[in-house]
Design a protein around this motif. Structure first.
Motif, short mmCIF file in Angstrom:
data_model
loop_
_atom_site.label_atom_id
_atom_site.label_comp_id
_atom_site.label_asym_id
_atom_site.label_seq_id
_atom_site.Cartn_x
_atom_site.Cartn_y
_atom_site.Cartn_z
N GLY A 1 60.35 -36.04 15.85
CA GLY A 1 61.03 -34.76 15.78
C GLY A 1 60.87 -34.02 17.09
N GLN A 2 61.52 -32.89 17.22
CA GLN A 2 61.54 -32.17 18.48
C GLN A 2 60.17 -31.66 18.90
OE1 GLN A 2 63.64 -32.06 20.71
NE2 GLN A 2 63.33 -30.24 21.97
N PHE A 3 59.32 -31.28 17.96
CA PHE A 3 58.05 -30.68 18.34
C PHE A 3 57.01 -31.73 18.70
CE2 PHE A 3 60.46 -27.45 16.25
CZ PHE A 3 60.28 -26.37 17.11
N SER A 4 57.01 -32.86 18.02
CA SER A 4 56.17 -33.96 18.47
C SER A 4 56.65 -34.45 19.84
CB SER A 4 56.16 -35.10 17.45
OG SER A 4 57.46 -35.47 17.05
N HIS A 5 57.96 -34.41 20.05
CA HIS A 5 58.52 -34.78 21.36
C HIS A 5 58.02 -33.83 22.45
CE1 HIS A 5 61.47 -35.56 24.54
NE2 HIS A 5 61.74 -34.26 24.52
N LEU A 6 58.04 -32.54 22.17
CA LEU A 6 57.63 -31.56 23.19
C LEU A 6 56.15 -31.67 23.50
CD1 LEU A 6 59.68 -28.43 22.05
CD2 LEU A 6 60.09 -29.87 24.05
N TRP A 7 55.33 -31.95 22.48
CA TRP A 7 53.90 -32.11 22.74
C TRP A 7 53.65 -33.33 23.62
CZ3 TRP A 7 49.66 -32.42 18.34
CH2 TRP A 7 48.43 -32.02 18.87
N ALA A 8 54.39 -34.41 23.35
CA ALA A 8 54.26 -35.60 24.19
C ALA A 8 54.69 -35.33 25.62
CB ALA A 8 55.08 -36.74 23.59
N GLU A 9 55.79 -34.59 25.77
CA GLU A 9 56.28 -34.27 27.12
C GLU A 9 55.27 -33.39 27.85
OE1 GLU A 9 59.15 -35.37 28.80
OE2 GLU A 9 58.88 -36.82 27.17
N MET A 10 54.66 -32.45 27.15
CA MET A 10 53.64 -31.62 27.78
C MET A 10 52.49 -32.47 28.30
SD MET A 10 51.07 -28.80 26.08
CE MET A 10 52.15 -27.38 26.12
N ALA A 11 52.03 -33.40 27.46
CA ALA A 11 50.90 -34.24 27.86
C ALA A 11 51.25 -35.05 29.11
CB ALA A 11 50.51 -35.17 26.71
N LYS A 12 52.49 -35.52 29.19
CA LYS A 12 52.90 -36.26 30.39
C LYS A 12 52.90 -35.35 31.61
CE LYS A 12 56.75 -38.15 28.72
NZ LYS A 12 57.96 -39.03 28.66
N ARG A 13 53.44 -34.15 31.47
CA ARG A 13 53.51 -33.21 32.58
C ARG A 13 52.13 -32.76 33.05
NH1 ARG A 13 58.06 -28.82 31.04
NH2 ARG A 13 57.32 -27.93 33.01
N ILE B 1 53.57 -43.29 23.52
CA ILE B 1 54.47 -42.73 22.52
C ILE B 1 55.01 -43.84 21.63
CG2 ILE B 1 56.62 -41.45 22.15
CD1 ILE B 1 56.23 -40.20 24.91
N HIS B 2 54.92 -43.63 20.33
CA HIS B 2 55.50 -44.56 19.37
C HIS B 2 56.62 -43.83 18.64
CE1 HIS B 2 52.34 -47.71 19.64
NE2 HIS B 2 51.59 -46.68 20.01
N GLU B 3 57.81 -44.42 18.72
CA GLU B 3 58.98 -43.79 18.11
C GLU B 3 59.05 -44.09 16.61
OE1 GLU B 3 60.86 -41.78 19.69
OE2 GLU B 3 60.43 -42.21 21.80
N GLU B 4 59.33 -43.05 15.83
CA GLU B 4 59.55 -43.21 14.41
C GLU B 4 60.89 -42.56 14.04
OE1 GLU B 4 58.07 -44.72 11.73
OE2 GLU B 4 56.86 -45.76 13.25
N THR B 5 61.46 -42.97 12.95
CA THR B 5 62.71 -42.39 12.47
C THR B 5 62.53 -40.90 12.23
OG1 THR B 5 63.29 -44.47 11.38
CG2 THR B 5 64.45 -42.48 10.64
N TRP B 6 63.50 -40.10 12.71
CA TRP B 6 63.46 -38.66 12.45
C TRP B 6 63.76 -38.45 10.97
CZ3 TRP B 6 64.88 -34.62 16.61
CH2 TRP B 6 64.27 -34.97 17.83
N GLY B 7 62.76 -38.10 10.23
CA GLY B 7 62.84 -38.01 8.78
C GLY B 7 61.61 -38.62 8.15
N LYS B 8 60.85 -39.37 8.95
CA LYS B 8 59.57 -39.90 8.53
C LYS B 8 58.46 -39.20 9.30
CE LYS B 8 61.06 -44.59 7.24
NZ LYS B 8 60.82 -46.03 7.48
N LEU C 1 67.83 -29.41 15.98
CA LEU C 1 67.37 -29.49 17.36
C LEU C 1 67.49 -30.90 17.89
CD1 LEU C 1 64.10 -27.36 16.93
CD2 LEU C 1 66.33 -26.57 17.79
N SER C 2 67.89 -31.00 19.15
CA SER C 2 67.91 -32.27 19.86
C SER C 2 68.74 -33.33 19.12
CB SER C 2 66.48 -32.75 20.10
OG SER C 2 66.44 -33.89 20.92
N GLU C 3 68.11 -34.39 18.65
CA GLU C 3 68.84 -35.51 18.05
C GLU C 3 69.58 -35.13 16.76
OE1 GLU C 3 66.65 -39.09 17.57
OE2 GLU C 3 65.76 -39.02 19.57
N VAL C 4 69.15 -34.05 16.12
CA VAL C 4 69.80 -33.65 14.86
C VAL C 4 70.63 -32.37 15.03
CG1 VAL C 4 68.18 -34.84 13.34
CG2 VAL C 4 67.67 -32.51 14.11
N ALA C 5 70.93 -32.01 16.27
CA ALA C 5 71.77 -30.83 16.52
C ALA C 5 73.14 -31.03 15.90
CB ALA C 5 71.89 -30.57 18.02
N GLY C 6 73.59 -30.07 15.12
CA GLY C 6 74.88 -30.16 14.45
C GLY C 6 74.87 -31.00 13.19
#
Length: 388
Positions: free
Chosen positions: A88-100, A107-114, A331-336
């Motif tokens: 989801g967007q917030f786990s994504h943002l935390w990961a991006e922060m850690a990289k920055r 990072i392990h990708e999971e289906t958005w919804g799990k 947000l992001s992948e689920v926008a709209g």
């Protein structure tokens, strides 16, 4: 339009009048001899919300995003490896922060919804015999998708793997709304924010660190200043803060904690579950589905998936412009693709039914093939049958 805007987003949430009144205070000297009478009990009562006796609570005049950074930079060292599941967007943002911030981020990708896959986590940690992974970053409640992960299960997976990594948990949209047990679950760093379950305006991040995490701060060489826990610990032990605090947030927090503890945390959690269940029943009565897959449904926010020929942004726009109701956007992948209904904080059955009625009207206005009154009726029957 007469009346007020009705806020049904997953944060900021509605601020009760009792808290608003408590925040309406004259400024005072935060170095005065009586200031510890305000701050020290706040830090002690926050521990009750985190459900920790062994840990230490902290208050920063910041946001939940700052809380992420506090956890990473106070207990880890530059170049350390952290593991996170992105769903989801917030786990994504935390990961991006850690990289920055210069950490090695696995990072392990999971289906958005799990949520966090416990079996995969355990297996991955068992593949790390040298313990290169220094921290697991767990998003308890992914606000973007309405997904709640099993943090107790995360701890069990870490223990089964006999892995010593720190467990940091983003509880910004869960703590004070969904059951959270810091000590029982072995959480090392718990992060929350003022504008969700605490029913305050944005501007406060509330954290708790375990003794293990506090010990790790002694060996951290990460550069920091404003977000340094050592400065907080030095000042807090005498009832003060290392810099100017937000007095309105502190006075509002005093009232918030009184309200939460008076209601009783277990009752708070049960109330949120009822509100969420009623919302879910309305969604299913409309013939729609949740973004969250079964078993991962959140009790603080529901992300509702619209049919492929519809745009969730139109539903949100109609709800706001015609009915003065604010809904959360995808947000992001689920926008709209989804709109989000927040059901946390200062809410009850009747306020939730108002939200569902507004959503239902917006859906009808946008040509959704639903029966008028179906969602509201489903929620109403549930609330009536479970009322005490």
């Amino acid at each position: 339009m007469a009346g007020r805007n009705h806020l049904y987003i997953p944060g900021p949430t509605n601020v009760p009048s009792e808290i608003l009144n408590a925040m309406h205070v004259n400024m005072e000297d935060h170095r005065s001899p009586v200031f510890p009478e305000l701050l020290t009990p706040l830090l002690q009562d926050l521990k009750k919300i985190f459900k920790t006796e062994a840990g230490q609570a902290f208050i920063f005049p910041a946001t939940g995003t700052a809380g992420w950074e506090i956890a990473l930079t106070n207990a880890l060292n530059p170049g350390d490896k952290v593991l996170i599941y992105r769903f989801g967007q917030f786990s994504h943002l935390w990961a991006e922060m850690a990289k920055r911030l210069g950490f090695i981020v696995e990072i392990h990708e999971e289906t958005w919804g799990k949520g966090i896959p416990l079996d995969k986590l355990e297996a991955r940690l068992k593949e790390d015999p040298k313990h290169e992974i220094k921290a697991v970053l767990a998003t308890h409640n992914e606000t973007a998708t309405g997904v709640t992960s099993d943090i107790g299960g995360v701890r069990r997976a870490m223990d089964e793997a006999n892995h010593p990594a720190l467990l940091f948990v983003d509880g910004v949209s869960s703590i004070a709304s969904i059951d959270f047990r810091m000590d029982e679950w072995g959480v090392d760093g718990a992060i929350s924010g003022s504008q969700k379950g605490f029913m305050l305006p944005a501007g406060g991040t509330f954290l708790a660190f375990s003794q293990k995490a506090l010990k790790a701060t002694e060996n951290s060489t990460y550069p920091r200043c404003f977000l340094d826990l050592k400065d907080q610990m030095t000042a807090n032990q005498n009832g003060y803060t290392p810099y100017t605090p937000s007095l309105p947030i502190l006075y509002g927090l005093r009232k918030s904690l009184e309200m939460l503890l008076e209601e009783g945390l277990e009752h708070v959690f049960a109330r949120h579950h009822r509100l969420a269940e009623g919302t879910r029943k309305a969604v299913f009565a409309w013939g729609l589905k949740l973004c969250a897959q079964p078993g991962f449904e959140s009790d603080t926010v529901s992300a509702v998936v619209v049919p492929e020929n519809k745009d969730a942004r139109e539903v949100i726009s109609t709800a706001f412009s015609r009915y003065d109701i604010s809904l959360g956007a995808g947000l992001s992948e689920v926008a709209g693709k989804v709109f989000r209904i927040g059901h946390l904080g200062d809410m009850n059955d009747v306020s939730m039914l108002g939200a569902l009625a507004g959503v239902e009207m917006a859906l009808l206005d946008n040509g959704f093939n639903i029966k008028p009154g179906s969602g509201v009726a489903a929620a109403m029957e549930y609330y009536r049958s479970t009322a005490k």
